[in-house]
Design an enzyme around this catalytic site. Structure first.
Site, PDB file in Angstrom:
ATOM      1  N   SER A  15      14.883  21.030  91.050  1.00 19.31           N
ATOM      2  CA  SER A  15      15.489  20.399  89.681  1.00 19.31           C
ATOM      3  C   SER A  15      14.470  20.450  88.464  1.00 19.31           C
ATOM      4  CB  SER A  15      15.810  18.813  90.198  1.00 19.31           C
ATOM      5  OG  SER A  15      17.031  18.537  90.679  1.00 19.31           O
ATOM      6  N   ASP A  56      24.596  17.130  84.406  1.00 14.47           N
ATOM      7  CA  ASP A  56      23.469  16.189  84.953  1.00 14.47           C
ATOM      8  C   ASP A  56      24.278  14.540  85.037  1.00 14.47           C
ATOM      9  OD1 ASP A  56      21.200  14.988  86.360  1.00 14.47           O
ATOM     10  OD2 ASP A  56      20.769  16.997  86.203  1.00 14.47           O
ATOM     11  N   ASN A  58      16.609  22.019  97.599  1.00 12.95           N
ATOM     12  CA  ASN A  58      15.103  21.709  98.357  1.00 12.95           C
ATOM     13  C   ASN A  58      15.184  21.345  99.641  1.00 12.95           C
ATOM     14  OD1 ASN A  58      13.941  21.483  95.475  1.00 12.95           O
ATOM     15  ND2 ASN A  58      15.133  19.579  95.412  1.00 12.95           N
ATOM     16  N   HIS A  91      17.868  11.349  85.757  1.00 14.87           N
ATOM     17  CA  HIS A  91      17.548  12.795  86.192  1.00 14.87           C
ATOM     18  C   HIS A  91      17.920  13.707  84.972  1.00 14.87           C
ATOM     19  CE1 HIS A  91      18.080  16.691  88.764  1.00 14.87           C
ATOM     20  NE2 HIS A  91      17.278  15.986  89.279  1.00 14.87           N
TER      21      HIS A  91
END
Length: 573
Positions: free
Chosen positions: A501, A270, A418, A309
């Site tokens: 996520s 990430d 998504n 994130h």
């Protein structure tokens, strides 16, 4: 070596020797037993060399204790001036294959007391990990018998804490303190070369404090469980985590009662993880963000997370039970940051692939990374229609990589993405060697409209790697210098994240607990772990239909017709 499976085991019969004695006897008797148990024509140095060669060449070792039992029987018979041992005992000593077959209790000479027979008859499968210079040696840390009794450093330590609590058990505590090193040796020094384990260290001691009496095979026998502790005052388990079984009784996993060697590291591919966050146990990291792509000072540092994130994902997996904020699924589990995104959340697919390659080649062995979380979609590889030219080439490239991670014993957990469309267009979620995770709303009653899904008409093999998990307003960690999202100073270091996520780390945390509990065997491939998680998710859905969601495989809903979101993951351990 890339693609190698470190859990593979190579054994030769001379190495399958029993030298772990589970009875306190005097030093002279130990010498007699060791002498009687040596291969014909070998000396003590040669025997030690056999064990060291075994410990250096494999991550697992089987010791057949019946052979030593026969040696012990011979020694006892000699000490008591018996003319010979029985034919059955002699056969067991002469033929290791025969000693490994049939009953757990071979015939014994009359000279061997019943207590000796009870304690010496063991077959243990030892597990270890590389250690020392160049990782050329092995540290053994756990032994499991055929019956599922597990002896490990953590259980010995737990008994030590109990037995040292009163003056009357001080001597016993000293025995156990020494027994831990005696049973498991040290780096490069194999077990069973020192004195005996205390005879009353039984399966009730060994199994209870750590994982119950399950055999860790994932077969459903026994009931492996994580050790638990109460949620500390000031901390809380968020409602979405409770919906998958975390903290419903006010208890969460207690990793302090699991030996360091048995703890599983979860890698987060990430934007980095804030190494200063007090709720996260970040044990290391690597960065593929180059100075050319960095946007801010120290943006190449894996422990600096400007985009936030990665830190948010990490908290769902493993935020500590420290009484400060929200608790994660596997509280305090070791985390490893694999930074591929810069401060604006931008990165390259090649960096992501390199990060996974590194886990296969080095991270699996050096840091015991068994779970990798990718809360991302690889772009421009993502959103490719299966009918477009080049789709098969992309599939082969991306899915071939995660298949090699799978074979290396690493589970790759990915978000389904998504876009509200079929995840067949999304890489690496489409890869069947991954655990692909769809997202549900906050109260876990139905899927998010934005979540990708698999077509309901897909075959069972395609469905077997799909899971559902909460994915709306999940409270978690964020970099400490971000302030408060809610203007409440008590919320500093906390963020509320949504989407697939947020859903993927639910499965990553559960997978880590499955491995640490023993429900997923140490030798499991990534696909083995997926199968175990699917098994228990279906088990809960069948036994507790109300635990599911509208649109899950057990509850058809016209609003989600034609879509498959998977079973809700269950944190059974």
């Amino acid at each position: 070596m890339v693609g190698a499976n470190p859990a593979s085991v190579s054994r030769s019969r001379p190495q399958l020797v029993a030298l772990l004695l589970l009875l306190l006897i005097n030093v002279d008797s130990i010498k007699q037993v060791l002498a009687a148990g040596r291969p014909s024509g070998s000396n003590e140095a040669g025997l030690r060399g056999i064990f060291e060669a075994t410990a250096s060449s494999s991550s697992q070792l089987v010791l057949h204790h019946r052979a030593v039992l026969s040696a012990a029987a011979a020694a006892q018979a000699q000490l008591q001036q018996q003319p010979s041992k029985t034919a059955a005992a002699a056969a067991a000593a002469d033929d290791p294959d025969d000693a490994d077959a049939g009953s757990d209790v071979p015939d014994l000479p009359a000279a061997v007391p019943a207590a000796v027979a009870c304690e010496l008859i063991r077959l243990l499968d030892y597990s270890g990990k590389p250690c020392g210079p160049g990782s050329k040696f092995t540290q053994w840390f756990q032994g499991t018998s055929r019956s599922g009794c597990r002896i490990n450093a953590a259980s010995l330590a737990a008994v030590l804490r109990v037995t040292s609590s009163t003056p009357q058990t001080a001597a016993r505590a000293l025995e156990l303190a020494k027994a831990s090193s005696d049973v498991f040796g040290s780096c490069g020094v194999p077990p069973a070369l020192a004195v005996a384990v205390p005879q009353n260290l039984s399966c009730s001691f060994a199994a209870g404090p750590l994982v119950g009496s399950g055999n860790g095979s994932g077969s459903g026998s026994g009931s492996p469980e994580m050790p638990k502790t109460a949620v500390k005052a000031g901390g809380q388990v968020a409602a979405p985590l409770q919906r998958i079984g975390v903290g419903v009784d006010g208890q969460v996993a207690d990793l302090s009662r699991i030996a360091d060697e048995q703890q599983v590291t979860v890698a987060v591919v990430d934007s980095g993880i804030d190494r200063t966050h007090p709720d996260l146990n970040v044990v290391g990291g690597k960065s593929w963000v180059t100075p050319a792509s960095a946007l801010f000072p120290n943006d190449t540092d894996w422990g600096v997370d400007y985009y936030a994130h990665g830190t948010q994902v990490a908290g769902i997996i493993a935020a500590r039970n420290n009484g400060a904020r929200f608790v994660g699924i596997s509280p305090g589990a070791p985390l490893f940051a694999l930074k591929v995104f810069n401060g604006n959340g931008k990165g390259s697919w090649s960096s992501i692939f390199q990060a996974i390659e590194w886990v296969i080649a080095e991270g699996r062995q050096q840091y015991n990374i068994r779970v990798v979380n990718l809360s991302l979609e690889i772009s421009p590889l993502g959103n490719i229609d299966p009918n477009e030219p080049g789709y098969n080439e992309v599939y082969t490239m991306a899915c071939g990589l995660v298949a090699r991670a799978d074979a290396a014993g690493v589970l790759v957990v990915v978000s389904a993405a998504n876009n509200g469309i079929s995840l067949r267009t999304s890489f690496p979620a489409v890869c069947q060697s991954t655990a692909a995770v769809t997202a549900l709303n906050y109260d876990v009653s139905k899927p998010l409209d934005s979540s990708n899904y698999l077509e309901a008409a897909a075959n069972d093999t395609e469905k077997a790697h799909i899971f559902a998990a909460p994915g709306s307003n999940i409270p978690t960690t964020q970099p400490m210098d971000y302030g408060s999202q809610t203007d409440d100073p008590n919320d500093i270091g906390t963020y509320y994240i949504s989407g697939t996520s947020a859903a993927a780390p639910f499965v990553a945390g559960v997978a880590a607990n499955c491995l640490m509990s023993g429900a997923c065997a140490p030798s499991s491939s990534g696909s083995d772990i997926i199968s175990k998680l699917q098994e228990v998710a279906r088990e809960r859905a069948v036994q507790q239909p109300a635990s599911g969601f509208s649109g899950d495989p057990m509850t058809l809903n016209a609003d989600f017709a034609g879509r498959y979101y998977g079973y809700l993951v269950w944190s059974k351990w």
